[in-house]
Design a protein around this motif. Structure first.
Motif, short mmCIF file in Angstrom:
data_model
loop_
_atom_site.label_atom_id
_atom_site.label_comp_id
_atom_site.label_asym_id
_atom_site.label_seq_id
_atom_site.Cartn_x
_atom_site.Cartn_y
_atom_site.Cartn_z
N PRO A 170 0.80 -1.23 0.00
CA PRO A 170 0.00 0.00 0.00
C PRO A 170 0.83 1.28 0.00
O PRO A 170 0.29 2.35 -0.29
CB PRO A 170 -0.81 -0.11 1.31
N GLN A 171 2.12 1.19 0.32
CA GLN A 171 2.96 2.39 0.41
C GLN A 171 3.65 2.73 -0.90
O GLN A 171 4.30 3.78 -1.00
CB GLN A 171 4.01 2.21 1.51
N LEU A 172 3.53 1.87 -1.92
CA LEU A 172 4.22 2.14 -3.18
C LEU A 172 3.77 3.46 -3.80
O LEU A 172 4.60 4.30 -4.19
CB LEU A 172 3.98 0.99 -4.17
N THR A 173 2.47 3.67 -3.87
CA THR A 173 1.97 4.90 -4.49
C THR A 173 2.37 6.13 -3.67
O THR A 173 2.70 7.17 -4.24
CB THR A 173 0.44 4.85 -4.63
N GLU A 174 2.36 6.00 -2.34
CA GLU A 174 2.75 7.13 -1.49
C GLU A 174 4.20 7.52 -1.73
O GLU A 174 4.53 8.71 -1.86
CB GLU A 174 2.54 6.76 -0.02
N VAL A 175 5.08 6.53 -1.80
CA VAL A 175 6.50 6.82 -2.01
C VAL A 175 6.73 7.45 -3.38
O VAL A 175 7.48 8.43 -3.51
CB VAL A 175 7.34 5.53 -1.86
N LEU A 176 6.09 6.91 -4.42
CA LEU A 176 6.30 7.44 -5.76
C LEU A 176 5.68 8.84 -5.91
O LEU A 176 6.22 9.69 -6.63
CB LEU A 176 5.72 6.49 -6.81
#
Length: 295
Positions: A170-176
């Motif tokens: 779930p954190q992939l989009t936040e990091v990108l």
């Protein structure tokens, strides 16, 4: 042979200071002049992050410990550490020192006993402070997770922190979405990588759809259960996602980036009660690595 003081061997070099100095805020004309120079105070902050000592134990050669901490805290609250990191990234991109094949992963920072006990109303009093202070319990114990995007030169481009039990996918989009590298001259900051590499933990339909919508080449292996479910659906399951095994060999840069960052003991072990303070610690460790690379 000249001896090197154990306290000062990781201090800013002249070349690093010359690169950093133009990015610092202009000195105030009000108040008393500093007895200790800004360079000494910044070196004191670096010493604390490198060694993980309590702020009260910062050596006197850098100035009073409370002045060192006050500078760290003030610049965190005013966003100066974030601005310095962003300007170094922008300068590196302009010089061709920032790559756009991005690897994403997470690492766990075990929380020290001193990290517990933050005020309950801190999340209301400070912008960006989560209710749980990015602290939670996982297999690694009481901990915080650092989710990070790294280029092929082992440099962190963006990151976020969560509680230790938070999932990676779930954190992939936040990091990108946090990637914002300003370009010289007019125009919007660059935010879209050429390629994203990640391990199986990030293999989800939501992540692949997000990357496809942004026209980003995806190099993420498929989990066995996902492949089996697609095969069981027959033609309704669609084609399997493409996977470049040769390009995937470059994903290890994010692991090596974590290894380099954790040479700073205040990154490897979280001592800060507030998540926003720990984020500033990681930012300063990133700034230090940019300075070493670019000077």
């Amino acid at each position: 042979m000249p001896t090197v003081d154990a306290h000062t061997r990781h201090d800013l070099t002249d070349a690093q200071w010359n690169l950093l100095k133009p990015l610092l805020p202009a000195p105030s004309r009000c108040g008393r002049p500093r007895r200790y120079g800004l360079r000494d105070l910044i070196n004191g902050i670096k010493h604390r992050i490198r060694t993980g000592v309590p702020w009260r134990d910062v050596p006197d050669c850098y100035g009073p410990w409370w002045r060192v901490y006050a500078l760290f805290r003030t610049w965190q609250l005013s966003g100066i550490w974030s601005r310095i990191e962003a300007e170094l990234q922008s300068w590196a991109d302009g010089q061709g020192h920032l790559g756009w094949d991005i690897s994403v992963d997470s690492t766990t920072a075990r929380a020290h006993i001193h990290a517990a006990g933050a005020r309950r109303d801190s999340s209301e009093r400070l912008d960006g402070e989560p209710d749980n202070h990015a602290l939670g319990r996982s297999r690694g114990g009481f901990s915080t997770k650092i989710h990070l995007a790294c280029d092929q030169h082992l440099q962190a481009v963006s990151f976020t922190v969560t509680a230790g039990q938070a999932g990676d996918a779930p954190q992939l989009t936040e990091v990108l979405d946090r990637i914002q590298v300003a370009r010289p001259g007019p125009g919007r900051p660059r935010s879209r990588p050429n390629r994203v590499l990640a391990d199986k933990a990030y293999s989800s339909q939501a992540n692949r759809s997000y990357l496809r919508c942004r026209n980003i080449t995806t190099t993420i292996p498929v989990k066995k259960d996902q492949a089996a479910n697609r095969k069981a659906k027959g033609s309704a399951g669609g084609r399997p996602p493409t996977f470049d095994s040769e390009a995937y060999k470059g994903r290890n840069v994010v692991e090596r980036c974590f290894n380099a960052l954790k040479h700073n003991r205040a990154v490897a072990t979280r001592y800060d009660k507030l998540a926003v303070r720990f984020q500033a610690v990681v930012q300063i460790a990133n700034i230090d690595r940019w300075l070493k690379r670019l000077s």
